[in-house]
Design a protein around this motif. Structure first.
Motif, PDB file in Angstrom:
ATOM      1  N   MET A 182       0.834  -1.206   0.000  1.00  0.00           N
ATOM      2  CA  MET A 182       0.000   0.000   0.000  1.00  0.00           C
ATOM      3  C   MET A 182       0.870   1.258   0.000  1.00  0.00           C
ATOM      4  O   MET A 182       2.022   1.241   0.412  1.00  0.00           O
ATOM      5  N   GLY A 183       0.295   2.363  -0.453  1.00  0.00           N
ATOM      6  CA  GLY A 183       1.074   3.600  -0.558  1.00  0.00           C
ATOM      7  C   GLY A 183       1.973   3.521  -1.779  1.00  0.00           C
ATOM      8  O   GLY A 183       1.535   3.195  -2.867  1.00  0.00           O
ATOM      9  N   GLY A 184       3.237   3.812  -1.597  1.00  0.00           N
ATOM     10  CA  GLY A 184       4.171   3.661  -2.704  1.00  0.00           C
ATOM     11  C   GLY A 184       4.480   4.948  -3.430  1.00  0.00           C
ATOM     12  O   GLY A 184       3.838   5.992  -3.243  1.00  0.00           O
ATOM     13  N   ALA A 185       5.473   4.862  -4.298  1.00  0.00           N
ATOM     14  CA  ALA A 185       6.048   6.034  -4.960  1.00  0.00           C
ATOM     15  C   ALA A 185       5.178   6.616  -6.063  1.00  0.00           C
ATOM     16  O   ALA A 185       5.504   7.669  -6.608  1.00  0.00           O
ATOM     17  N   CYS A 186       4.092   5.938  -6.412  1.00  0.00           N
ATOM     18  CA  CYS A 186       3.195   6.486  -7.433  1.00  0.00           C
ATOM     19  C   CYS A 186       2.092   7.339  -6.827  1.00  0.00           C
ATOM     20  O   CYS A 186       1.371   8.037  -7.546  1.00  0.00           O
ATOM     21  N   GLY A 187       1.941   7.260  -5.492  1.00  0.00           N
ATOM     22  CA  GLY A 187       0.960   8.106  -4.820  1.00  0.00           C
ATOM     23  C   GLY A 187      -0.452   7.562  -4.814  1.00  0.00           C
ATOM     24  O   GLY A 187      -1.391   8.289  -4.461  1.00  0.00           O
ATOM     25  N   TYR A 188      -0.639   6.292  -5.168  1.00  0.00           N
ATOM     26  CA  TYR A 188      -1.984   5.753  -5.291  1.00  0.00           C
ATOM     27  C   TYR A 188      -2.652   5.469  -3.947  1.00  0.00           C
ATOM     28  O   TYR A 188      -3.869   5.302  -3.890  1.00  0.00           O
TER      29      TYR A 188
END
Length: 245
Positions: free
Chosen positions: A47-53
């Protein structure tokens, strides 16, 4: 009206020239890479992550996701792109079949994700569809595929007055957004700048205006979502627009 159409066509032509197509992993071409996994058996660690989803479940991406190495991530422009992946050349650990995943995160340099390696760090559940858990790492073949999404492109408006930060999700077709333009009911089209991941920024004052968005993906295709946010929109809300077909 004719002048507005001319401006829109000109803007679409400008942003189309600014993108470069698929590059590595073009549609239909198989490429070699390796795959590992992360995030636990329920993929909660993805969850979360560098794509901002953010929450990948509520955003519709589920567990069919991957973190990309530097060579594939393209500083975040690859966020939202889709891949077909299958385990190859390792009969001890490979399982038959392939999986479809969306790029939702970045696998930072270190070990297998060092440049120039092409590497996928898959969610554990999806990894276990193509290889046995005990393998840890397997050679794979991958190719870009078109993203199939349910519903329209979603625009989540965050930020505050004079700082509109729009998260663009659920993008079909190529999937990876390379440019976004915004238009208020009292303003013309304005190009947005990418802040991080798939968060796009405008410093114009848009309060009290209905908002339209022009989204262009890496293949140069564009789609307009007219008046997707009504004039009474507020920060924190999400709106669904048009979709690539």
């Amino acid at each position: 009206m004719g002048f507005v159409c001319f401006l829109l066509v000109s803007l679409m032509a400008m942003v189309s020239r600014s993108v470069e197509g698929y590059g590595r992993g073009s549609l239909g071409y198989w490429n070699s890479a390796h795959a590992t996994f992360y995030g636990g058996g329920d993929a909660s660690g993805t969850m979360g992550g560098a794509c901002g989803y953010g929450n990948l479940y509520s955003q519709g991406y589920g567990t069919n996701t991957a973190a990309l190495s530097t060579a594939l991530f393209d500083n975040g422009l690859a966020c939202g792109s889709c891949y077909e992946i299958k385990c190859v050349d390792d009969p001890k650990w490979c399982l038959p079949g392939s999986v479809l995943v969306t790029a939702t995160n970045f696998c930072p340099p270190g070990g297998w994700c060092d440049a120039p390696r092409q590497h996928f760090d898959l969610s554990q559940p999806v990894f276990e569809h193509i290889a046995q858990y005990r393998a840890g790492i397997v050679p794979v073949a991958y190719r870009r595929v078109r993203c199939k999404r349910s519903g329209g492109i979603r625009f989540t408006i965050n930020g505050h007055s004079y700082f509109n930060l729009v998260l663009v999700t659920n993008v079909g077709g190529a999937g990876d957004v390379h440019s976004v333009a915004i238009r208020g009911s009292r303003t013309g089209w304005q190009a947005m700048s990418r802040n991080w991941g798939q968060n796009w920024q405008s410093n114009a004052y848009m309060n009290g205006q209905s908002l339209s968005f022009l989204v262009t993906t890496s293949d140069g295709r564009s789609v307009v979502s007219w008046n997707v946010a009504p004039s009474h929109w507020s920060f924190g809300q999400t709106f669904s627009g048009s979709q690539f077909r």
